[in-house]
Enzyme design. Sequence first.
Site, mmCIF file in Angstrom:
data_model
loop_
_atom_site.group_PDB
_atom_site.id
_atom_site.type_symbol
_atom_site.label_atom_id
_atom_site.label_comp_id
_atom_site.label_asym_id
_atom_site.label_seq_id
_atom_site.Cartn_x
_atom_site.Cartn_y
_atom_site.Cartn_z
ATOM 1 N N ASP A 81 0.811 -1.219 0.000
ATOM 2 C CA ASP A 81 0.000 0.000 0.000
ATOM 3 C C ASP A 81 0.850 1.276 0.000
ATOM 4 O O ASP A 81 2.067 1.236 0.182
ATOM 5 C CB ASP A 81 -0.960 0.006 1.206
ATOM 6 C CG ASP A 81 -0.300 -0.525 2.487
ATOM 7 O OD1 ASP A 81 0.942 -0.531 2.556
ATOM 8 O OD2 ASP A 81 -1.032 -0.921 3.397
ATOM 9 N N ASP A 150 -7.854 -2.634 14.116
ATOM 10 C CA ASP A 150 -9.224 -2.932 13.686
ATOM 11 C C ASP A 150 -9.265 -4.159 12.763
ATOM 12 O O ASP A 150 -10.285 -4.458 12.163
ATOM 13 C CB ASP A 150 -9.844 -1.713 12.980
ATOM 14 C CG ASP A 150 -9.076 -1.301 11.724
ATOM 15 O OD1 ASP A 150 -8.052 -1.963 11.389
ATOM 16 O OD2 ASP A 150 -9.496 -0.326 11.066
ATOM 17 N N HIS A 152 -7.354 -4.590 10.019
ATOM 18 C CA HIS A 152 -7.017 -4.363 8.608
ATOM 19 C C HIS A 152 -5.709 -5.050 8.236
ATOM 20 O O HIS A 152 -4.804 -5.207 9.053
ATOM 21 C CB HIS A 152 -7.001 -2.865 8.238
ATOM 22 C CG HIS A 152 -5.879 -2.067 8.830
ATOM 23 N ND1 HIS A 152 -6.084 -1.009 9.672
ATOM 24 C CD2 HIS A 152 -4.531 -2.167 8.695
ATOM 25 C CE1 HIS A 152 -4.914 -0.492 10.016
ATOM 26 N NE2 HIS A 152 -3.953 -1.189 9.436
ATOM 27 N N GLU A 157 -9.845 -2.027 5.149
ATOM 28 C CA GLU A 157 -10.489 -1.688 6.416
ATOM 29 C C GLU A 157 -11.774 -2.505 6.600
ATOM 30 O O GLU A 157 -12.320 -3.037 5.635
ATOM 31 C CB GLU A 157 -10.830 -0.188 6.428
ATOM 32 C CG GLU A 157 -9.606 0.730 6.369
ATOM 33 C CD GLU A 157 -8.873 0.868 7.710
ATOM 34 O OE1 GLU A 157 -9.024 -0.001 8.589
ATOM 35 O OE2 GLU A 157 -8.132 1.859 7.861
HETATM 36 C C1 F6R Z 1 1.399 -1.364 6.110
HETATM 37 C C2 F6R Z 1 0.174 -2.105 6.252
HETATM 38 C C3 F6R Z 1 -0.663 -2.068 7.485
HETATM 39 C C4 F6R Z 1 0.121 -2.359 8.752
HETATM 40 C C5 F6R Z 1 -0.791 -2.266 9.968
HETATM 41 C C6 F6R Z 1 -0.041 -2.542 11.251
HETATM 42 O O1 F6R Z 1 1.973 -1.593 4.854
HETATM 43 O O2 F6R Z 1 -0.178 -2.741 5.327
HETATM 44 O O3 F6R Z 1 -1.690 -3.005 7.358
HETATM 45 O O4 F6R Z 1 0.677 -3.632 8.661
HETATM 46 O O5 F6R Z 1 -1.352 -1.000 10.025
HETATM 47 O O6 F6R Z 1 0.865 -1.505 11.458
HETATM 48 P P1 F6R Z 1 1.956 -1.577 12.611
HETATM 49 O O7 F6R Z 1 2.887 -2.665 12.227
HETATM 50 O O8 F6R Z 1 2.612 -0.242 12.588
HETATM 51 O O9 F6R Z 1 1.224 -1.880 13.880
#
Ligand code: F6R
Length: 250
Positions: A81, A150, A152, A157
């Site tokens: 992403d 959440d 994701h 989402e």
């Molecule tokens: C980032 C991504 C997100 C993160 C998620 C967890 O490329 O795809 O899904 O993996 O937001 O983020 P952290 O690791 O910062 O808790």
Amino acid sequence: MITKDMIKHTWRAKVNFIKVNNYDELSCKAAAMICAQVVLKPNSVLGLATGSSPLGTYEKIVEKCEKGEVDFSKVSSINLDEYVGLDGSNDQSYRYFMNTNLFTKINIDVAKTNVPNGCATDLQKECEAYDALIEQSGGIDLQLLGIGLDGHIGFNEPDSYFEKATHVVELDPSTIEANARFFASEADVPRKAVTMGMGGIMSAKKVLLIANGKNKKEIIEKAFFGPITPEVPASILQLHPDLTVIYSEN
Ligand code: F6R
């Protein structure tokens, strides 16, 4: 569109769930899995993630590369992403994150690394081109994922259905709040992102999800030991035939 009802009675694969004692152990194990993939298939296509979870994993990969234990020269990568509106020179963009934390530190050919272009003038075309790229690559061999509070994955989402294609998404208020720690203020967090959809993620041959911290415990339980529902996007991974989850509470 895959709805909740369609997957109520469906088959589930066994989740290979590994609980480790700390973040260092998590990072060592994840890096070992990724490097083993590259050793076994030098021209692997790696699906990569950003965020705080993979930072340790990337550090361990860099160490292994420096020791000459693994060669990334034939590897290509496809990231999950990117924020809409941030280009690669912006230090909060995911392209910048990948270049800084991994790509410039290992012997990967940066031309073979892919991150969605969040500044494309036609974002819909960018999404379609990204899905075509995944297909033309022959498919992702190993997809690394983190998980949001959440549920994701990528920036898929919670919703009433699982979105298959790469798409533009409005970030959840909880995601904006969680990611504000990387920006000067919450107001600076972009409100939209381009994310690989569930089709791209689920078509990867292997999936490795890493998570750490007590605050992720509840969502890990929901996602991997609860019902499969688009309200918990990561729960779709229970249907993946080769899923490893590494979790550390500390
Ligand atoms: C980032 C991504 C997100 C993160 C998620 C967890 O490329 O795809 O899904 O993996 O937001 O983020 P952290 O690791 O910062 O808790």
